[in-house]
Scaffold this motif. Structure first.
Motif, PDB file in Angstrom:
ATOM      1  N   PHE A   4       0.842  -1.188   0.000  1.00 13.35           N
ATOM      2  CA  PHE A   4       0.000   0.000   0.000  1.00 13.35           C
ATOM      3  C   PHE A   4       0.881   1.244   0.000  1.00 13.35           C
ATOM      4  O   PHE A   4       1.929   1.264   0.635  1.00 13.35           O
ATOM      5  CB  PHE A   4      -0.911  -0.015   1.227  1.00 13.35           C
ATOM      6  N   ARG A   6       1.107   5.799  -0.623  1.00 18.57           N
ATOM      7  CA  ARG A   6       0.591   7.135  -0.919  1.00 18.57           C
ATOM      8  C   ARG A   6       1.732   7.869  -1.619  1.00 18.57           C
ATOM      9  O   ARG A   6       2.831   7.944  -1.097  1.00 18.57           O
ATOM     10  CB  ARG A   6       0.188   7.884   0.351  1.00 18.57           C
ATOM     11  N   LEU A  15      -5.039   6.623  -1.497  1.00 17.94           N
ATOM     12  CA  LEU A  15      -4.321   5.439  -1.035  1.00 17.94           C
ATOM     13  C   LEU A  15      -4.442   4.415  -2.149  1.00 17.94           C
ATOM     14  O   LEU A  15      -5.526   4.189  -2.684  1.00 17.94           O
ATOM     15  CB  LEU A  15      -4.961   4.887   0.241  1.00 17.94           C
ATOM     16  N   TYR A  17      -2.912   0.456  -3.839  1.00 21.06           N
ATOM     17  CA  TYR A  17      -2.156  -0.772  -3.631  1.00 21.06           C
ATOM     18  C   TYR A  17      -1.303  -0.954  -4.876  1.00 21.06           C
ATOM     19  O   TYR A  17      -1.824  -1.025  -6.000  1.00 21.06           O
ATOM     20  CB  TYR A  17      -3.091  -1.970  -3.449  1.00 21.06           C
ATOM     21  N   THR A  67      -8.683  -0.518  -1.023  1.00 18.14           N
ATOM     22  CA  THR A  67      -8.304   0.833  -0.587  1.00 18.14           C
ATOM     23  C   THR A  67      -9.532   1.703  -0.300  1.00 18.14           C
ATOM     24  O   THR A  67      -9.389   2.836   0.104  1.00 18.14           O
ATOM     25  CB  THR A  67      -7.465   1.539  -1.672  1.00 18.14           C
ATOM     26  N   GLU A  72      -7.905   1.823   7.586  1.00 18.94           N
ATOM     27  CA  GLU A  72      -6.502   1.919   7.174  1.00 18.94           C
ATOM     28  C   GLU A  72      -5.534   1.365   8.217  1.00 18.94           C
ATOM     29  O   GLU A  72      -4.347   1.218   7.948  1.00 18.94           O
ATOM     30  CB  GLU A  72      -6.144   3.367   6.825  1.00 18.94           C
ATOM     31  N   LEU A  75      -5.092  -2.947   6.992  1.00 22.78           N
ATOM     32  CA  LEU A  75      -4.985  -3.160   5.553  1.00 22.78           C
ATOM     33  C   LEU A  75      -4.513  -4.572   5.207  1.00 22.78           C
ATOM     34  O   LEU A  75      -3.522  -5.055   5.749  1.00 22.78           O
ATOM     35  CB  LEU A  75      -4.003  -2.156   4.949  1.00 22.78           C
ATOM     36  N   ALA A  77      -4.546  -7.431   1.506  1.00 19.40           N
ATOM     37  CA  ALA A  77      -4.825  -7.565   0.071  1.00 19.40           C
ATOM     38  C   ALA A  77      -5.845  -8.665  -0.177  1.00 19.40           C
ATOM     39  O   ALA A  77      -5.965  -9.177  -1.284  1.00 19.40           O
ATOM     40  CB  ALA A  77      -3.528  -7.857  -0.681  1.00 19.40           C
ATOM     41  N   VAL A  97       1.467   1.526   5.284  1.00 15.94           N
ATOM     42  CA  VAL A  97       1.402   2.330   4.065  1.00 15.94           C
ATOM     43  C   VAL A  97       2.761   2.971   3.832  1.00 15.94           C
ATOM     44  O   VAL A  97       3.306   3.637   4.716  1.00 15.94           O
ATOM     45  CB  VAL A  97       0.330   3.436   4.175  1.00 15.94           C
TER      46      VAL A  97
END
Length: 198
Positions: A4, A6, A15, A17, A67, A72, A75, A77, A97
């Motif tokens: 993840f 930014r 945000l 992935y 996302t 957050e 997180l 996948a 992140v």
């Protein structure tokens, strides 16, 4: 590495992935095997959007459960895993992140740090292109020539000196004499070439 991220420069305030293409293509091939592109066949139809990162070929994904509409602090996948493999995700850890700041100040600091690390290496590499081979390099090359044979030495020597003004070894010349004409960098290349072949 997937994760993840930014990155205001490429993704604005979103945000995303960032999937490692090879890794996710492997997951898809192993668990689905439909032979289609995993993004087009599974990720996009599941509601994920692909956001290119400049012209580099890298990209980020945004979408529900990955996302969007998620905590957050927790997180995973799992949503993408389910879309790509058709199986429920079972990720037992939460991901952080990665934040990339590309402000002028941050970019200048990054460039200065890279210069601090790589400038001496570039300088050494340039110096090695000019300086003569060391006695230890010549001695080692002589040993390798005796072990592997003059024919092999001459073949690799010719490849290493290609494009330079270094003369090839003459038939009656010792390999050590020819090796002394090399620069440090070319001697290193020759050693690698002689060691790298069976």
């Amino acid at each position: 590495m997937s994760g993840f991220a930014r990155d205001p420069k490429y993704y604005g305030d979103r945000l995303v992935y960032e999937p490692l293409e090879r890794k996710w293509a492997g997951y898809h091939a192993w668990h689905c095997g439909c032979g289609r592109d995993w993004l087009e066949a599974h990720a996009v139809p599941a509601g994920f959007t692909v956001i290119p990162r400049g012209k580099s070929g890298y990209y980020g994904l945004v979408g529900p459960g990955l996302t969007e509409g998620i905590d957050e602090e927790k997180l995973t996948a799992d949503a993408l895993w389910e879309a790509v493999t058709g199986k429920p995700g079972t990720q037992t850890w939460f991901e952080s992140v990665h934040i990339t700041c590309r402000s002028p100040e941050a970019e200048a600091a990054r460039k200065a740090e890279n210069e601090r690390i790589y400038a001496p290496r570039r300088e050494r590499a340039e110096k090695a292109k000019r300086e003569k081979a060391t006695p230890k390099q010549v001695e080692y090359l002589t040993t390798l020539a005796e072990k592997l044979g003059k024919e092999r030495f001459d073949t690799e020597f010719a490849k290493v000196i290609k494009g330079s003004d270094i003369e090839p070894r003459t038939p009656r010349q010792h390999c050590s004499t020819a090796a002394k004409r090399l620069t440090k960098a070319r001697a290193r290349q020759l050693i690698t070439a002689l060691l790298g072949h069976p």
